[in-house]
Design a protein around this motif. Structure first.
Motif, PDB file in Angstrom:
ATOM      1  N   THR A 111       0.935  -1.393  -0.044  1.00  0.00           N
ATOM      2  CA  THR A 111       0.315  -0.010   0.592  1.00  0.00           C
ATOM      3  C   THR A 111       0.793   1.311  -0.181  1.00  0.00           C
ATOM      4  O   THR A 111       0.422   2.396  -0.370  1.00  0.00           O
ATOM      5  CB  THR A 111      -0.614  -0.062   1.027  1.00  0.00           C
ATOM      6  N   LEU A 112       2.283   1.001   0.277  1.00  0.00           N
ATOM      7  CA  LEU A 112       2.902   2.479   0.155  1.00  0.00           C
ATOM      8  C   LEU A 112       3.132   2.713  -0.198  1.00  0.00           C
ATOM      9  O   LEU A 112       3.292   3.927  -1.049  1.00  0.00           O
ATOM     10  CB  LEU A 112       4.147   2.230   1.550  1.00  0.00           C
ATOM     11  N   ALA A 113       3.594   1.739  -1.638  1.00  0.00           N
ATOM     12  CA  ALA A 113       3.440   1.979  -3.335  1.00  0.00           C
ATOM     13  C   ALA A 113       2.867   2.558  -3.725  1.00  0.00           C
ATOM     14  O   ALA A 113       2.328   3.095  -4.732  1.00  0.00           O
ATOM     15  CB  ALA A 113       4.136   0.929  -3.715  1.00  0.00           C
ATOM     16  N   LEU A 114       1.488   1.653  -3.675  1.00  0.00           N
ATOM     17  CA  LEU A 114      -0.457   2.110  -4.387  1.00  0.00           C
ATOM     18  C   LEU A 114      -0.493   3.459  -3.647  1.00  0.00           C
ATOM     19  O   LEU A 114      -1.038   3.955  -4.812  1.00  0.00           O
ATOM     20  CB  LEU A 114      -1.316   0.959  -3.492  1.00  0.00           C
ATOM     21  N   VAL A 115      -0.470   4.237  -2.732  1.00  0.00           N
ATOM     22  CA  VAL A 115      -0.305   5.276  -2.426  1.00  0.00           C
ATOM     23  C   VAL A 115       0.098   6.453  -2.699  1.00  0.00           C
ATOM     24  O   VAL A 115      -0.267   7.375  -3.857  1.00  0.00           O
ATOM     25  CB  VAL A 115      -0.522   5.519  -1.125  1.00  0.00           C
ATOM     26  N   ASN A 116       1.245   6.153  -3.713  1.00  0.00           N
ATOM     27  CA  ASN A 116       2.395   6.697  -4.423  1.00  0.00           C
ATOM     28  C   ASN A 116       1.361   6.698  -5.374  1.00  0.00           C
ATOM     29  O   ASN A 116       1.510   8.120  -6.594  1.00  0.00           O
ATOM     30  CB  ASN A 116       3.578   6.582  -4.225  1.00  0.00           C
ATOM     31  N   SER A 117       1.333   6.003  -6.304  1.00  0.00           N
ATOM     32  CA  SER A 117       0.603   5.901  -7.613  1.00  0.00           C
ATOM     33  C   SER A 117       0.324   6.446  -7.497  1.00  0.00           C
ATOM     34  O   SER A 117      -0.833   7.061  -8.959  1.00  0.00           O
ATOM     35  CB  SER A 117       0.903   4.547  -7.833  1.00  0.00           C
TER      36      SER A 117
END
Length: 428
Positions: A111-117
């Motif tokens: 989710t850390l990468a998803l919120v950035n994406s």
């Protein structure tokens, strides 16, 4: 970006990091005080974060970049996380706790990468816009820490003795449930459409982002990210137990001073980028880690408590100038096709491989000095990551070169307007 979109993304960031800060800061203290975990058992639990981060690029590459909307995957993962937090709340020993925290980290780290994406896909100028959105994540972490110390007092000696520190998992679970539902209201972030529908195994898994490592500068940044996360792991694993054991009042609340400084320095990032470039900005972040640990090594909770407070306050420089800068650097170098995969790859380097090594190094170092009966136990522990951070900074200075022209790291060639301008000026 519209005001409504900005508010939605800011709320998403707030909840994302509130969930993380609500339980992770005090995890080391909880394991030692409530579950009676050894130093190596504590390292094993913290290592679950790294296992989740190592798996994250595959989840992002397989799902977010290829088939499903990123915001929907974000929602599903947080709903799963809410259930797992409830199970962790009820666990009464390390053996029962471990499977739930491992599964949770596998669900949470992507989710850390998803919120950035989700955020980057709504932006036209990430270098200026991302900091304003990301700062709300820091505010969420601050609110979680202040709540633990000054509202609920779960980190006081009496509350720890009564087992109330486990309530942090319930608070995080409720927030995760809210974010899981809220995620379905976020701006739609569909996968990037590709002309070529045929996909190799590496393409399906998002491993095409590894092509970015062909660029020498990005490779140096990637390796540095792994190495600097070894001292970072010492902070996550040992800071709260250290501050608690030396007698600093309201340690969790005081640790939010680091996030408050993070807010300030996060807003200053665009200025540093424009005036000093990526290399100097990232280098300052590395050096700050060494200074912080030296302050921890020689400070105390009495007449030298100011050294501990300054060490905590340096978190803004430590985190923002390296990790947030790295996220923006990665987005600038990745190109449109690999944005989500590249963020997952950086997650692999930082929260995955680097911190996996770091947690175990921290565990072995702590176990060694505790077993040796060293009187200056914490001083000995903190000098190790201080030395590591100093060496990494030196290597980064020697080998990394900051190129001002945006470059597609997969091809090592400029892209966009700069690409067209260079091609025109190179014509005979």
């Amino acid at each position: 970006m519209t005001s409504i979109t900005r508010i939605k993304l800011s709320t998403m960031m707030f909840l994302e990091f509130f969930v993380w800060g609500a339980w992770f800061v005090t995890l080391g203290t909880f394991l030692g005080s409530n579950l009676k975990a050894t130093e190596l058992e504590t390292a094993s639990v913290f290592s679950t974060q790294s296992f989740g981060a190592i798996i994250a690029p595959f989840i992002i590459g397989l799902i977010a970049d290829k088939y499903f909307n990123a915001e929907r995957i974000l929602g599903v993962l947080h709903l799963i996380g809410a259930f797992l937090m409830y199970q962790m709340y009820h666990s009464d020993n390390v053996g029962a706790f471990y499977p739930y925290v491992l599964t949770y980290m596998i669900a949470f780290m992507p989710t850390l990468a998803l919120v950035n994406s989700v955020s980057f896909r709504q932006m036209t100028n990430p270098e200026k816009e991302f900091s304003v959105i990301r700062v709300w994540g820091t505010i969420g972490w601050i609110v979680a820490g202040l709540s633990i110390s000054y509202i609920f007092h779960w980190d006081s000696a009496q509350s720890i003795g009564e087992g109330l520190l486990r309530n942090t998992f319930m608070m995080a679970g409720v927030a995760s449930l809210i974010l899981g539902i809220y995620s379905f209201l976020l701006p739609k972030t569909p996968p990037v459409k590709q002309q070529d529908k045929s996909s190799s195994v590496s393409d399906i898994l998002g491993l095409d982002a590894i092509k970015l490592l062909k660029n020498k500068d990005f490779l140096i940044f990637f390796i540095s990210s792994i190495l600097i996360c070894i001292p970072l792991a010492f902070y996550y694993q040992n800071a709260n137990p250290f501050l608690t054991s030396v007698g600093l009042d309201n340690p969790t609340g005081k640790m939010t001073i680091g996030q408050i400084s993070e807010v300030m320095f996060l807003l200053l990032l665009p200025v540093f980028f424009s005036r000093f470039g990526f290399k100097k900005t990232i280098l300052v972040g590395m050096l700050a880690w060494a200074v912080r640990y030296l302050l921890f090594a020689y400070g105390n909770a009495n007449e030298l408590s100011f050294m501990l407070i300054i060490g905590i306050a340096l978190h803004g420089i430590c985190y923002d100038f390296f990790f947030v800068s790295g996220q923006i650097y990665t987005d600038a170098r990745a190109g449109e096709k690999y944005k989500s995969s590249a963020q997952g790859l950086v997650t692999l380097a930082t929260y995955g491989v680097g911190m996996l090594i770091g947690f175990w190094v921290a565990g072995f170092v702590s176990e060694y000095y505790r077993g040796a009966g060293t009187e200056s136990f914490w001083q000995s522990v903190w000098l190790v990551p201080a030395g590591i951070a100093g060496v990494v900074a030196l290597l980064f200075v020697l080998f990394f070169k900051d190129r001002p022209v945006p470059v597609d790291a997969a091809t090592d060639k400029p892209y966009g307007i700069e690409s067209e301008r260079q091609e025109l000026t190179s014509l005979p």
